[in-house]
Design a protein around this motif. Structure first.
Motif, PDB file in Angstrom:
ATOM      1  N   GLY A 170       0.802  -1.149   0.049  1.00 30.57           N
ATOM      2  CA  GLY A 170      -0.022   0.120  -0.009  1.00 30.57           C
ATOM      3  C   GLY A 170       0.937   1.448  -0.093  1.00 30.57           C
ATOM      4  O   GLY A 170       0.337   2.207  -0.687  1.00 30.57           O
ATOM      5  N   GLY A 171       2.061   1.291   0.488  1.00 30.74           N
ATOM      6  CA  GLY A 171       2.806   2.462   0.411  1.00 30.74           C
ATOM      7  C   GLY A 171       3.671   2.675  -0.540  1.00 30.74           C
ATOM      8  O   GLY A 171       4.203   3.601  -0.651  1.00 30.74           O
ATOM      9  N   ILE A 172       3.460   1.829  -1.691  1.00 26.22           N
ATOM     10  CA  ILE A 172       4.447   1.902  -2.725  1.00 26.22           C
ATOM     11  C   ILE A 172       3.331   1.688  -4.142  1.00 26.22           C
ATOM     12  O   ILE A 172       3.790   2.073  -5.179  1.00 26.22           O
ATOM     13  N   ALA A 173       2.206   1.113  -4.169  1.00 28.15           N
ATOM     14  CA  ALA A 173       1.769   0.373  -5.241  1.00 28.15           C
ATOM     15  C   ALA A 173       1.307   1.480  -6.149  1.00 28.15           C
ATOM     16  O   ALA A 173       1.331   1.797  -7.586  1.00 28.15           O
ATOM     17  N   THR A 242       1.735  12.512  -1.567  1.00 28.31           N
ATOM     18  CA  THR A 242       1.623  13.268  -0.455  1.00 28.31           C
ATOM     19  C   THR A 242       1.090  11.898   0.530  1.00 28.31           C
ATOM     20  O   THR A 242       0.227  11.101   0.237  1.00 28.31           O
ATOM     21  N   SER A 243       1.885  11.967   1.752  1.00 24.46           N
ATOM     22  CA  SER A 243       1.528  10.956   2.666  1.00 24.46           C
ATOM     23  C   SER A 243       0.949  11.769   4.171  1.00 24.46           C
ATOM     24  O   SER A 243       1.624  12.689   4.175  1.00 24.46           O
ATOM     25  N   GLY A 244      -0.070  11.533   4.779  1.00 26.15           N
ATOM     26  CA  GLY A 244      -0.454  12.238   5.681  1.00 26.15           C
ATOM     27  C   GLY A 244      -1.241  11.384   6.771  1.00 26.15           C
ATOM     28  O   GLY A 244      -2.047  10.552   6.288  1.00 26.15           O
ATOM     29  N   CYS A 298       8.711   8.527  -5.258  1.00 27.36           N
ATOM     30  CA  CYS A 298       7.736   9.665  -4.420  1.00 27.36           C
ATOM     31  C   CYS A 298       7.168   9.000  -3.464  1.00 27.36           C
ATOM     32  O   CYS A 298       6.917   9.323  -2.250  1.00 27.36           O
ATOM     33  N   ASP A 299       6.511   7.839  -3.822  1.00 34.00           N
ATOM     34  CA  ASP A 299       5.557   7.099  -2.958  1.00 34.00           C
ATOM     35  C   ASP A 299       6.009   6.590  -1.658  1.00 34.00           C
ATOM     36  O   ASP A 299       5.875   6.658  -0.602  1.00 34.00           O
ATOM     37  N   ALA A 300       7.246   5.959  -1.981  1.00 37.46           N
ATOM     38  CA  ALA A 300       8.148   5.243  -0.972  1.00 37.46           C
ATOM     39  C   ALA A 300       8.757   6.207   0.309  1.00 37.46           C
ATOM     40  O   ALA A 300       8.637   6.452   1.362  1.00 37.46           O
ATOM     41  N   PHE A 301       9.187   7.514  -0.511  1.00 33.77           N
ATOM     42  CA  PHE A 301       9.567   8.348   0.327  1.00 33.77           C
ATOM     43  C   PHE A 301       8.795   9.215   1.190  1.00 33.77           C
ATOM     44  O   PHE A 301       9.152   9.910   2.076  1.00 33.77           O
ATOM     45  N   SER A 302       7.329   9.391   0.388  1.00 33.01           N
ATOM     46  CA  SER A 302       6.421  10.141   1.204  1.00 33.01           C
ATOM     47  C   SER A 302       6.194   9.451   2.429  1.00 33.01           C
ATOM     48  O   SER A 302       5.856  10.022   3.818  1.00 33.01           O
ATOM     49  N   THR A 303       5.969   8.263   2.112  1.00 35.67           N
ATOM     50  CA  THR A 303       5.576   7.050   3.684  1.00 35.67           C
ATOM     51  C   THR A 303       6.814   7.188   4.533  1.00 35.67           C
ATOM     52  O   THR A 303       6.806   7.405   5.945  1.00 35.67           O
ATOM     53  N   ALA A 304       7.942   6.852   3.944  1.00 37.46           N
ATOM     54  CA  ALA A 304       9.248   6.742   4.793  1.00 37.46           C
ATOM     55  C   ALA A 304       9.673   8.251   5.632  1.00 37.46           C
ATOM     56  O   ALA A 304       9.794   8.158   6.705  1.00 37.46           O
TER      57      ALA A 304
HETATM   58 MG    MG Z   1       3.750   6.114   0.044  1.00 35.28          MG
END
Ligand code: MG
Ligand code: AMP
Length: 360
Positions: A170-173, A242-244, A298-304
């Motif tokens: 879910g954090g990268i898909a 964006t992750s929040g 972007c997806d992996a880093f927004s979460t990390a």
């Molecule tokens: Mg993510």
């Protein structure tokens, strides 16, 4: 207990402005828009494509998303990921193989802040089933160890997880999907497009008329109001993810618990950041892993980075990633921290009450 799920995200503003663009002259196919909206990967997706091949490309894009979802979803019992999580040995197809390779890379490069092994923890918190609960601390301690050890082992028959282990992409898909969509838009020679996969935006080309796409960054302090922005990004040819914590959360005993878990504590990340947006170029195709997959990055880093907090995130960015991406960090103490590459593109919403810091 209150169960809350605020549908995010960056994008109402971007989409509204995208819609405005469809009034452009239909005589010019590059200014003619076709749009579709549907639910997939547990979020609302909106795709607006322009150009001569927009109809075929739109239908190919929807098929691509649905096909990927059917193979990597955790909730579809027939997906490759579900089979892995049930302990079956799986010969991963090309996409799952690439996703696992990328997940391993980002896990290592974020000191474990990004870890697809969080699946059993996410289950314990009820985020997978929407039966939210605060797990017993002893169970959390046990699961931290499980997460730490989780990795689908390579065997001659395929990949397999140990009993109790599970993965959650879910954090990268969605970032990976955005990368695949960028390839598709390129193949179909789409001149411009605005794609929103939940909090993942792909701003392809520019808007009709040549101005940048406008992507609103949700104010995490006002999650109930998807039109409330901390600021707006003006972007051409970019991924913006964006992750929040405001995107999915529940309340129990007067406390709020959100869905981004810190693998080192087993609890929702509590790093002082309330949202992280990562922006990167969507046209670069390079040799090494992150350069081929900027949407995934972007997806992996927004979460990390959300897990790591301001100081660790900025240290990592300065040390390794400043040429690959830029950041908009929103802090719990009322600051919006923007890295220098976005200094011209980001405009703070004056009424939001945040103060702006541009950093290099
Ligand atoms: Mg993510
Ligand atoms: P995102 O919205 O991209 O930040 O991803 C959040 C989703 O990724 C959650 O709903 C979980 O499925 C999963 N997740 C939560 N915490 C982590 C983590 N620390 N590393 C990787 N994936 C995570």
């Amino acid at each position: 207990m209150r169960h809350l799920c605020a549908v995010p995200l960056l994008l109402a503003l971007a989409l509204a402005l995208g819609l405005t663009a469809c009034s452009a002259s239909p005589a010019d196919p590059d200014a003619a828009e076709e749009r579709t909206q549907f639910l997939a990967m547990d979020t609302a997706m909106t795709l607006s494509l322009y150009g001569e091949n927009r109809t075929e490309a739109l239908s190919a894009a929807e098929s691509l998303i649905r096909d990927l979802e059917s193979r990597i979803s955790r909730t579809d019992p027939d997906s490759e990921v579900s089979r892995l999580n049930r302990g079956e040995t799986v010969e991963p197809d090309g996409d799952l193989n690439t996703l696992l390779r990328l997940a391993a890379y980002f896990r290592e490069r974020t000191g474990g802040a990004f870890n697809i092994g969080v699946a059993p923890l996410a289950d314990a918190w009820g985020f997978t089933t929407d039966r939210h609960q605060v797990p017993d601390p002893a169970e959390i301690r046990r699961l931290i160890q499980v997460v730490e050890e989780t990795w689908p082992k390579d065997t001659p028959e395929g990949r397999v997880l140990e009993p109790g282990q599970a993965i959650d992409l879910g954090g990268i898909a969605k970032g990976y999907t955005a990368d695949k969509l960028a390839d598709l838009l390129h193949t179909y020679e789409i001149p411009r497009a605005m794609v929103s996969l939940g909090g993942n935006v792909l701003a392809w080309g520019d808007r009709p008329g040549g101005t940048p796409w406008r992507v609103g960054v949700q104010d995490p302090a006002r999650p109930g109001n998807p039109g409330a922005f901390a600021g707006v990004l003006e972007l051409k040819d970019a991924f913006a993810v964006t992750s929040g914590g405001y995107q999915r959360y529940f309340e129990e005993g007067g406390k709020t618990y959100h869905h981004i878990l810190d693998p080192s504590t087993g609890y929702p990340a509590d790093s002082g950041l309330t949202s992280v947006t990562v922006v990167a170029d969507c046209r670069i195709r390079g040799e090494d892993v992150p350069n081929e997959y900027f949407g995934t990055l972007c997806d992996a880093f927004s979460t990390a980075f959300f897990v790591m907090g301001e100081e660790r995130a900025l240290d990592a960015w300065r040390e390794s990633w400043r040429n690959d991406c830029d950041l908009v960090l929103i802090t719990g103490d009322g600051r919006v921290v923007v890295t220098e590459g976005l200094a011209e593109s980001f405009t703070l919403d004056e009424g939001s009450g945040y103060t702006l810091e541009i950093i290099s």
